[in-house]
Design a protein around this motif. Structure first.
Motif, PDB file in Angstrom:
ATOM      1  N   VAL A 174      35.996  20.918   4.981  1.00  0.00           N
ATOM      2  CA  VAL A 174      35.499  22.179   5.534  1.00  0.00           C
ATOM      3  C   VAL A 174      36.354  22.604   6.723  1.00  0.00           C
ATOM      4  CG1 VAL A 174      33.533  23.292   6.662  1.00  0.00           C
ATOM      5  CG2 VAL A 174      33.151  21.772   4.709  1.00  0.00           C
ATOM      6  N   GLU A 175      36.721  21.637   7.591  1.00  0.00           N
ATOM      7  CA  GLU A 175      37.543  21.932   8.757  1.00  0.00           C
ATOM      8  C   GLU A 175      38.884  22.531   8.345  1.00  0.00           C
ATOM      9  OE1 GLU A 175      37.042  21.637  11.986  1.00  0.00           O
ATOM     10  OE2 GLU A 175      35.170  20.510  12.113  1.00  0.00           O
ATOM     11  N   ILE A 176      39.510  21.941   7.332  1.00  0.00           N
ATOM     12  CA  ILE A 176      40.834  22.412   6.903  1.00  0.00           C
ATOM     13  C   ILE A 176      40.734  23.787   6.263  1.00  0.00           C
ATOM     14  CG2 ILE A 176      42.728  21.960   5.293  1.00  0.00           C
ATOM     15  CD1 ILE A 176      42.290  18.963   5.858  1.00  0.00           C
ATOM     16  N   ALA A 177      39.677  24.014   5.473  1.00  0.00           N
ATOM     17  CA  ALA A 177      39.474  25.345   4.882  1.00  0.00           C
ATOM     18  C   ALA A 177      39.266  26.392   5.972  1.00  0.00           C
ATOM     19  CB  ALA A 177      38.275  25.308   3.933  1.00  0.00           C
ATOM     20  N   ARG A 178      38.489  26.035   6.995  1.00  0.00           N
ATOM     21  CA  ARG A 178      38.249  26.964   8.102  1.00  0.00           C
ATOM     22  C   ARG A 178      39.530  27.218   8.884  1.00  0.00           C
ATOM     23  NH1 ARG A 178      37.216  26.290  13.238  1.00  0.00           N
ATOM     24  NH2 ARG A 178      36.991  24.041  13.061  1.00  0.00           N
ATOM     25  N   LEU A 179      40.336  26.166   9.073  1.00  0.00           N
ATOM     26  CA  LEU A 179      41.608  26.298   9.768  1.00  0.00           C
ATOM     27  C   LEU A 179      42.525  27.285   9.046  1.00  0.00           C
ATOM     28  CD1 LEU A 179      43.747  25.338  11.844  1.00  0.00           C
ATOM     29  CD2 LEU A 179      44.318  23.502  10.229  1.00  0.00           C
ATOM     30  N   HIS A 180      42.615  27.144   7.749  1.00  0.00           N
ATOM     31  CA  HIS A 180      43.472  28.058   6.971  1.00  0.00           C
ATOM     32  C   HIS A 180      42.983  29.491   7.072  1.00  0.00           C
ATOM     33  CE1 HIS A 180      44.792  30.046   3.129  1.00  0.00           C
ATOM     34  NE2 HIS A 180      45.940  29.681   3.659  1.00  0.00           N
ATOM     35  N   LYS A 181      41.678  29.656   7.040  1.00  0.00           N
ATOM     36  CA  LYS A 181      41.106  31.004   7.149  1.00  0.00           C
ATOM     37  C   LYS A 181      41.416  31.619   8.508  1.00  0.00           C
ATOM     38  CE  LYS A 181      36.713  33.490   6.617  1.00  0.00           C
ATOM     39  NZ  LYS A 181      35.261  33.347   6.322  1.00  0.00           N
ATOM     40  N   GLU A 182      41.386  30.801   9.558  1.00  0.00           N
ATOM     41  CA  GLU A 182      41.588  31.324  10.906  1.00  0.00           C
ATOM     42  C   GLU A 182      43.045  31.641  11.210  1.00  0.00           C
ATOM     43  OE1 GLU A 182      40.515  30.431  15.585  1.00  0.00           O
ATOM     44  OE2 GLU A 182      39.306  29.620  13.946  1.00  0.00           O
ATOM     45  N   ILE A 183      43.970  30.746  10.843  1.00  0.00           N
ATOM     46  CA  ILE A 183      45.355  30.970  11.240  1.00  0.00           C
ATOM     47  C   ILE A 183      46.200  31.597  10.140  1.00  0.00           C
ATOM     48  CG2 ILE A 183      45.224  29.072  12.880  1.00  0.00           C
ATOM     49  CD1 ILE A 183      46.903  27.384  11.058  1.00  0.00           C
ATOM     50  N   GLY A 184      45.705  31.561   8.889  1.00  0.00           N
ATOM     51  CA  GLY A 184      46.382  32.258   7.801  1.00  0.00           C
ATOM     52  C   GLY A 184      47.759  31.742   7.468  1.00  0.00           C
ATOM     53  N   THR A 199      38.226  22.861  -4.211  1.00  0.00           N
ATOM     54  CA  THR A 199      37.504  23.495  -3.099  1.00  0.00           C
ATOM     55  C   THR A 199      38.431  24.119  -2.065  1.00  0.00           C
ATOM     56  OG1 THR A 199      37.356  21.327  -2.016  1.00  0.00           O
ATOM     57  CG2 THR A 199      35.462  22.036  -3.324  1.00  0.00           C
ATOM     58  N   LEU A 200      39.674  23.652  -1.973  1.00  0.00           N
ATOM     59  CA  LEU A 200      40.569  24.132  -0.924  1.00  0.00           C
ATOM     60  C   LEU A 200      41.578  25.180  -1.395  1.00  0.00           C
ATOM     61  CD1 LEU A 200      41.449  20.789   0.931  1.00  0.00           C
ATOM     62  CD2 LEU A 200      40.129  22.697   1.871  1.00  0.00           C
ATOM     63  N   ALA A 201      42.025  25.074  -2.625  1.00  0.00           N
ATOM     64  CA  ALA A 201      43.243  25.772  -3.040  1.00  0.00           C
ATOM     65  C   ALA A 201      43.054  27.244  -3.371  1.00  0.00           C
ATOM     66  CB  ALA A 201      43.844  25.067  -4.254  1.00  0.00           C
ATOM     67  N   ASP A 202      44.083  28.034  -3.025  1.00  0.00           N
ATOM     68  CA  ASP A 202      44.281  29.338  -3.652  1.00  0.00           C
ATOM     69  C   ASP A 202      45.028  29.136  -4.970  1.00  0.00           C
ATOM     70  OD1 ASP A 202      43.249  30.791  -1.417  1.00  0.00           O
ATOM     71  OD2 ASP A 202      45.157  30.498  -0.391  1.00  0.00           O
ATOM     72  N   LYS A 203      45.942  28.177  -4.948  1.00  0.00           N
ATOM     73  CA  LYS A 203      46.773  27.873  -6.115  1.00  0.00           C
ATOM     74  C   LYS A 203      46.854  26.367  -6.279  1.00  0.00           C
ATOM     75  CE  LYS A 203      50.624  30.128  -6.807  1.00  0.00           C
ATOM     76  NZ  LYS A 203      51.978  30.640  -6.449  1.00  0.00           N
ATOM     77  N   ILE A 204      46.661  25.898  -7.507  1.00  0.00           N
ATOM     78  CA  ILE A 204      46.791  24.479  -7.823  1.00  0.00           C
ATOM     79  C   ILE A 204      48.016  24.277  -8.695  1.00  0.00           C
ATOM     80  CG2 ILE A 204      45.767  22.507  -9.030  1.00  0.00           C
ATOM     81  CD1 ILE A 204      43.036  23.495  -8.280  1.00  0.00           C
ATOM     82  N   VAL A 205      48.796  23.246  -8.353  1.00  0.00           N
ATOM     83  CA  VAL A 205      49.927  22.830  -9.171  1.00  0.00           C
ATOM     84  C   VAL A 205      49.593  21.450  -9.732  1.00  0.00           C
ATOM     85  CG1 VAL A 205      52.392  22.311  -9.218  1.00  0.00           C
ATOM     86  CG2 VAL A 205      51.524  24.127  -7.713  1.00  0.00           C
ATOM     87  N   VAL A 206      49.394  21.361 -11.048  1.00  0.00           N
ATOM     88  CA  VAL A 206      49.057  20.092 -11.686  1.00  0.00           C
ATOM     89  C   VAL A 206      50.348  19.428 -12.146  1.00  0.00           C
ATOM     90  CG1 VAL A 206      47.745  18.938 -13.496  1.00  0.00           C
ATOM     91  CG2 VAL A 206      46.850  21.025 -12.464  1.00  0.00           C
ATOM     92  N   LEU A 207      50.578  18.224 -11.644  1.00  0.00           N
ATOM     93  CA  LEU A 207      51.809  17.482 -11.947  1.00  0.00           C
ATOM     94  C   LEU A 207      51.502  16.249 -12.779  1.00  0.00           C
ATOM     95  CD1 LEU A 207      53.236  17.730  -8.363  1.00  0.00           C
ATOM     96  CD2 LEU A 207      54.502  18.541 -10.335  1.00  0.00           C
ATOM     97  N   ARG A 208      52.446  15.933 -13.659  1.00  0.00           N
ATOM     98  CA  ARG A 208      52.384  14.663 -14.398  1.00  0.00           C
ATOM     99  C   ARG A 208      53.807  14.196 -14.658  1.00  0.00           C
ATOM    100  NH1 ARG A 208      49.680  13.702 -20.338  1.00  0.00           N
ATOM    101  NH2 ARG A 208      50.781  15.659 -20.726  1.00  0.00           N
ATOM    102  N   ALA A 209      54.114  12.979 -14.228  1.00  0.00           N
ATOM    103  CA  ALA A 209      55.431  12.380 -14.445  1.00  0.00           C
ATOM    104  C   ALA A 209      56.562  13.280 -13.973  1.00  0.00           C
ATOM    105  CB  ALA A 209      55.609  12.032 -15.918  1.00  0.00           C
ATOM    106  N   GLY A 210      56.358  13.924 -12.809  1.00  0.00           N
ATOM    107  CA  GLY A 210      57.411  14.735 -12.216  1.00  0.00           C
ATOM    108  C   GLY A 210      57.619  16.088 -12.836  1.00  0.00           C
TER     109      GLY A 210
END
Length: 353
Positions: A174-184, A199-210
């Motif tokens: 929650v703290e990190i989400a609030r931090l991102h919202k405040e400082i952008g 819960t945190l991401a605007d964008k998710i990058v799913v990786l497997r084996a590089g």
């Protein structure tokens, strides 16, 4: 603040290639999460952006600058690690301002930046304490504050919550989400925990084996995965996968007493194997000979998870929000709507659409 662009980024250790031709655009102010199983290359990719790992080939840009061969200290990034890496003999205030002091900033400027970071992270009551007098969550907030005072173009987080207990993880999320919202600011965050990613991401990058398997918003990946790996990795509990066979334009599930699933997707040839995916919340159970046995019920208050074993040996998880009193070891019928099923090629594991 600036965005980050990776073009054909490659990382090799000798003859071993661990990052394969990554192309990725992270927009200015975006919160991007790298997620995947251990060993998938997410931390290596983050360290390449930070300049802590040399990029074998390809290009990394931060804003308009090509930083591929630029020293880490000159890239305009700040990194928060899994370990807090605080100086034990320094106070919170001194830890947060250490980087600026080393770079010769005036005391007044340092005090102002530390005060602003302290306000954002609610650390005003702890500025004179040493790290040993802080909880794990407070120490991580100090580490984040140290990054904030540097005023970076991009924040990088390498599994920053993995050393915290379950309750503190939720609080810090929650703290990190609030931090991102405040400082952008542009933030890139590495985790193996898909709940953090969702819960945190605007964008998710799913990786497997590089390799990047899929990029998108949390709900895009959840509702419209490109393949079986993404479908199984995004969502908790994970999606159920059942083996099916194409017969007469339908998919027949031998694990559920030859239950037929109707679909409008383009199926392979008659007799071909198809994997059918259904999320736990889309399943229900009732008493009867339906090809499965209720092995275990996990009660969590408002929701229960029923763990089934099909007669074919396949395991199934059902999210149950009813007051169902079926005893364990009962034979059950598994129900779901045909429209809730996803279909995957059994060989390539790509989504059938």
């Amino acid at each position: 603040m600036s965005g980050v662009t990776l073009s054909n980024a490659v990382k090799k250790y000798g003859d071993v290639q661990v990052i394969h031709d990554i192309d990725l655009q992270i927009d200015n102010g975006e919160f991007c999460v790298f997620v995947g199983p251990s060993g998938c290359g997410k931390s290596t990719l983050l360290r390449m952006i930070a300049g802590l790992e040399e990029t074998t080939s390809g290009q990394i840009r931060i804003g308009e600058r090509d930083v591929t061969r630029v020293d880490a200290s000159e890239r305009g990034v700040a990194m928060v690690f899994q370990t807090y890496a605080l100086y034990p003999h320094m106070s919170v205030s001194e830890n947060m301002g250490f980087g600026l002091r080393m770079n010769g900033h005036p005391k007044q400027v340092i005090a102002e930046k530390v005060a602003e970071a302290s306000r954002i992270l609610q650390l005003d009551d702890y500025l004179d304490r040493k790290p040993k007098a802080l909880s794990g969550g407070q120490r991580q907030r100090v580490a984040i504050g140290r990054a904030i005072v540097r005023g970076p173009e991009v924040f990088l987080f390498d599994e920053p919550l993995s050393n915290l207990d379950a309750e503190l993880r939720v609080d810090m999320r929650v703290e990190i989400a609030r931090l991102h919202k405040e400082i952008g600011a542009t933030m890139i965050y590495v985790t193996h925990d898909q709940v953090e990613a969702m819960t945190l991401a605007d964008k998710i990058v799913v990786l497997r084996a590089g390799v990047i398997e899929q990029v998108g918003s949390p709900m895009d990946l959840y509702k419209d995965p490109d393949n079986k790996f993404v479908a199984g990795f995004i969502g908790s509990p994970a999606m159920n996968f059942l083996n099916g066979t194409v017969r007469g334009g339908k998919v027949v599930l031998s694990s559920l007493n030859n239950r037929e699933v109707t679909t409008e997707v383009m199926l392979p040839a008659e007799g071909s194997r198809v994997i059918v995916g259904v999320r736990p919340q889309h399943l229900s159970i009732s008493a009867g000979n339906g090809g499965a046995v209720l092995d275990l019920r996990e009660r969590l208050g408002g929701v229960s998870y029923d763990y089934l074993i099909a007669k074919t040996g396949e395991k199934i998880i059902v999210e149950n929000r009813t007051e169902d009193t079926l005893p364990e070891s009962s034979e059950v019928i598994v129900g779901f709507g045909d429209g809730d099923a996803m279909f995957f090629d059994a060989t390539t594991e790509k989504r059938l659409r």
